[in-house]
Scaffold this active site. Structure first.
Site, PDB file in Angstrom:
ATOM      1  N   GLN A 167       0.831  -1.206   0.000  1.00 37.60           N
ATOM      2  CA  GLN A 167       0.000   0.000   0.000  1.00 37.60           C
ATOM      3  C   GLN A 167       0.867   1.257   0.000  1.00 37.60           C
ATOM      4  OE1 GLN A 167      -0.589  -2.739   1.723  1.00 37.60           O
ATOM      5  NE2 GLN A 167      -2.660  -3.319   1.116  1.00 37.60           N
ATOM      6  N   GLN A 212      -1.052  -9.332  -4.767  1.00 38.61           N
ATOM      7  CA  GLN A 212      -2.349  -9.839  -4.333  1.00 38.61           C
ATOM      8  C   GLN A 212      -3.519  -9.059  -4.922  1.00 38.61           C
ATOM      9  OE1 GLN A 212      -1.675  -9.612  -0.118  1.00 38.61           O
ATOM     10  NE2 GLN A 212      -0.766 -11.639  -0.011  1.00 38.61           N
ATOM     11  N   TRP A 442      -5.056   3.663   7.351  1.00 39.86           N
ATOM     12  CA  TRP A 442      -4.485   2.492   8.033  1.00 39.86           C
ATOM     13  C   TRP A 442      -4.445   2.687   9.526  1.00 39.86           C
ATOM     14  CZ3 TRP A 442       1.024   1.391   9.559  1.00 39.86           C
ATOM     15  CH2 TRP A 442       1.265   0.023   9.754  1.00 39.86           C
ATOM     16  N   ARG A 443      -5.213   1.881  10.228  1.00 40.45           N
ATOM     17  CA  ARG A 443      -4.965   1.685  11.651  1.00 40.45           C
ATOM     18  C   ARG A 443      -3.913   0.585  11.745  1.00 40.45           C
ATOM     19  NH1 ARG A 443      -6.907  -2.251  15.238  1.00 40.45           N
ATOM     20  NH2 ARG A 443      -6.220  -1.682  17.353  1.00 40.45           N
ATOM     21  N   ASP A 445      -1.432  -2.365  12.218  1.00 43.77           N
ATOM     22  CA  ASP A 445      -1.462  -3.712  12.775  1.00 43.77           C
ATOM     23  C   ASP A 445      -0.095  -4.139  13.276  1.00 43.77           C
ATOM     24  OD1 ASP A 445      -0.136  -5.596  10.492  1.00 43.77           O
ATOM     25  OD2 ASP A 445      -1.232  -3.944   9.591  1.00 43.77           O
ATOM     26  N   GLU A 478      -7.879  -0.226   6.193  1.00 45.82           N
ATOM     27  CA  GLU A 478      -7.521  -1.434   6.932  1.00 45.82           C
ATOM     28  C   GLU A 478      -7.561  -1.260   8.446  1.00 45.82           C
ATOM     29  OE1 GLU A 478      -4.557  -4.030   4.368  1.00 45.82           O
ATOM     30  OE2 GLU A 478      -3.595  -2.175   5.039  1.00 45.82           O
ATOM     31  N   HIS A 479      -8.124  -2.275   9.117  1.00 41.32           N
ATOM     32  CA  HIS A 479      -7.966  -2.548  10.549  1.00 41.32           C
ATOM     33  C   HIS A 479      -8.731  -1.620  11.483  1.00 41.32           C
ATOM     34  CE1 HIS A 479      -4.954  -5.219   9.054  1.00 41.32           C
ATOM     35  NE2 HIS A 479      -4.110  -4.252   8.732  1.00 41.32           N
ATOM     36  N   GLU A 500      -8.578  -4.988   5.129  1.00 41.61           N
ATOM     37  CA  GLU A 500      -8.393  -6.039   6.111  1.00 41.61           C
ATOM     38  C   GLU A 500      -9.126  -5.631   7.382  1.00 41.61           C
ATOM     39  OE1 GLU A 500      -4.235  -6.681   6.643  1.00 41.61           O
ATOM     40  OE2 GLU A 500      -4.049  -7.962   4.883  1.00 41.61           O
ATOM     41  N   TYR A 503      -6.906  -6.988  13.039  1.00 37.92           N
ATOM     42  CA  TYR A 503      -6.264  -8.248  13.435  1.00 37.92           C
ATOM     43  C   TYR A 503      -6.465  -8.561  14.912  1.00 37.92           C
ATOM     44  CZ  TYR A 503      -3.289  -8.416   9.161  1.00 37.92           C
ATOM     45  OH  TYR A 503      -2.814  -8.498   7.894  1.00 37.92           O
TER      46      TYR A 503
END
Length: 610
Positions: A167, A212, A442-443, A445, A478-479, A500, A503
């Site tokens: 990313q 991916q 983005w948080r 991970d 994400e997250h 995502e 997590y």
């Protein structure tokens, strides 16, 4: 397929940089830049890297062919030695090349922005490679974040350029005279994870390899080969035909409305300008295929050139005077809000400008006006709770901006990882007719010690859209701990979504609302009448082995105007980890307790097409 490595590795001491001796240079500051680069530059540690542009700060390294290839190579290598594994460090660099031809190889590390200073990509030619690889992490490219290249031509001597990014690693306005591969070396079980390419030409093939997921927008390719989970093409000449899920290609012939990211240029007298490309509708291919791109030029004398240490009050006074804003590389600790009130204002960061909210303050507030650009900034929470990090508009409005939309390019948000902090919403869009071109919200991970944890870096929502007619190209979120995307506005559209789930959910009871397990990653509000989305992927990896589930990845109203095309879910958990029970609403098979994927061709009005 075996379980694919995820970005769960915690790097201890990642900010320790390799020392490069020799001090000297010029100080960064707010002076206007109009003179050619001539001074040696150094960072805050006294490391000497190259030629700094006067007024652009020590960490804008400007190269000219007259310097000689060997000298340039040594400076570029010194930056890479510092930045190769510097995932959460404070160093930031822009490597800027004046028009000409260079016989160098450029390895691009963290927080490194490589840019040509010509009017067109062909003005700066690199006879060599411009490379992202992953040897710093044993060939795992899923953490190759925060690096960029734009506005130049790459001529790889062996015919193959490598760009194995994850990313926040955009490639823009680049001409590759050869082929490009998007995965780390050597080929094998070495993964990369999530890239973005726009306004670029690849004469030969693009090989996705282990990549991916990927978004290409307004590019031209000789051909494309390979796929894993989710490959999306919008307005791309030479794109593969629509075939999701076998292979998982989502192809949209034309880009409905977009303009390209503004970029820095220099004329033959050494004066700097910013070129602002024109708006395009229903477009394919690049802006520069038939000559100079349409748009207008702003001399840098019309910009406030900010440097770390400048306050929001100083910047706001310049904006109120009618100036645009250019951030030079570095960390900006801001205790109050930068306010962009004038239509058509350009806010441009180079070298991965990072803005930190130190007092729970919004970092940038854009008024409900037309034609604003915010580009090339990383916004970060540096206090316990910031309600909104970046906001466009101020409440719901009936005002339209379709003739001249506000645009966000390469805007990234981070909560945790480098510094502990929390946020409610990373990006809130209240205005109508905004488009976003490449977001990673983005948080964290993983990160430095004491910066990551369920209660250490709390964050509710990545993006909250209240405005109508908002479009995103390349939405990576994400997250976050609640709805990661919450879309209340009507007539919205997303082209490519990558997600995502968090997590680190400690227990199922910590991640419920009402009787619902977890939160949907992408929520379209119940009252929305029209919303379209293409090419969506949502993944889970619950890493505490706590048997965590979310009821669904996508949640939408069952109405004919809400249409999702080509969507999928992935589970990366081992046994006992949990999973995703439905793909969208109550439709779609579960992916749980072991690697699994589920693909759906479409969903609308309560009906799924698989």
């Amino acid at each position: 397929m075996s379980v694919i490595p995820t970005r769960r590795t915690v790097l201890r001491g990642a900010a320790v940089a390799a020392a490069v001796p020799l001090a000297g240079g010029i100080a960064a500051g707010s002076a206007l830049a109009s003179a050619p680069a001539s001074a040696s530059s150094s960072d805050q540690h006294g490391n000497d890297y190259g030629h700094g542009a006067k007024g652009l700060g020590a960490n804008v390294l400007v190269f000219d062919p007259s310097m000689g290839d060997a000298a340039i190579q040594a400076k570029v290598d010194a930056v890479f030695a510092t930045q190769e594994s510097n995932q959460f460090g404070d160093e930031r660099f822009a490597l800027a090349f004046r028009p000409g031809t260079y016989n160098v190889d450029i390895n691009v590390g963290f927080y490194t922005h490589v840019l040509g200073l010509g009017a067109a990509p062909g003005d700066v030619v690199i006879n060599g490679h411009v490379t992202v690889d992953a040897q710093w992490l044993d060939g795992n490219g899923t953490q190759d974040f925060w690096r960029a290249v734009e506005n130049l031509t790459i001529v790889p001597p062996d015919g193959l350029n490598r760009w194995a990014v994850a990313q926040a690693g955009p490639m823009r306005r680049v001409h590759i005279k050869g082929n490009i591969t998007l995965w780390p070396s050597p080929p094998g079980n070495r993964w990369s994870s999530g890239g973005f390419m726009a306004d670029s030409v690849v004469d030969g093939y693009v090989e996705s390899g282990s990549q991916q997921q990927w978004l290409s927008r307004n590019d031209t390719f000789g051909s494309w080969t390979g796929a894993n989970w989710n490959m999306v093409f919008v307005g791309v000449q030479g794109a593969p035909a629509q075939s999701f899920p076998t292979p998982p290609y989502t192809t949209v012939d034309r880009t409905p409305v977009v303009r390209e990211k503004p970029f820095l240029t220099v004329d033959r007298h050494g004066a700097y300008q910013v070129f602002v490309p024109a708006l395009r509708r229903d477009s394919t291919g690049t802006t520069w295929a038939n000559g100079r791109a349409a748009g207008h030029t702003l001399p840098l004398s019309r910009f406030f050139v900010a440097a770390p240490g400048d306050t929001a009050a100083e910047i706001n006074r310049a904006l109120d005077r009618g100036q645009h804003l250019l951030f030079t590389p570095g960390i900006y600790n801001l205790s109050s809000t930068i306010r962009v009130n004038r239509p058509g204002t350009v806010v441009l960061g180079i070298g991965y400008t990072t803005l930190r909210s130190t007092h729970g303050n919004t970092l940038i507030q854009v008024a409900d006006v037309s034609g604003v650009t915010v580009a090339g900034v990383l916004v970060e929470a540096a206090s316990a709770h910031t309600p909104v990090l970046l906001r466009v508009g101020d409440g719901r409005s009936r005002r339209r901006h379709d003739a001249d939309p506000t645009a966000l390019f390469d805007v990234f948000a981070r909560i945790g990882g480098a510094i502990a902090g929390g946020a409610g919403v990373s990006l809130q869009i209240d205005s109508n007719d905004v488009f976003c071109d490449h977001l990673w919200l983005w948080r964290a991970d993983h990160g430095l010690d004491n910066t990551v944890g369920w209660a250490v870096n709390p964050a509710d929502t990545g993006i909250l859209v209240n405005g109508d007619h908002v479009t995103t190209y390349g939405l990576f979120v994400e997250h976050y701990q609640k709805y990661e995307v919450l879309w209340n506005g009507d007539h919205g559209a997303t082209y490519f979504f990558q997600n995502e789930h968090p997590y680190d959910v400690p227990t199922q009871t910590a991640w419920v609302h009402g009787s619902t397990k977890g939160y949907a990653a992408y929520k379209v509000a119940d009252g929305v009448r029209e919303h379209h989305a293409w090419g969506l992927g949502s993944y889970c990896f619950f890493n505490l082995n706590a048997d965590i589930y979310t009821d669904r990845a996508y949640e939408v109203p069952d109405t004919p105007g809400v249409v999702f095309t080509d969507l999928m879910t992935v589970c990366l958990n081992g046994p006992g980890g949990g999973g995703i029970l439905h793909c969208i609403n109550n439709a779609g098979d579960p992916v749980q307790n072991g690697f699994g994927t589920f693909n759906m061709k479409g969903y609308t009005n309560g009906a799924a097409a698989v």
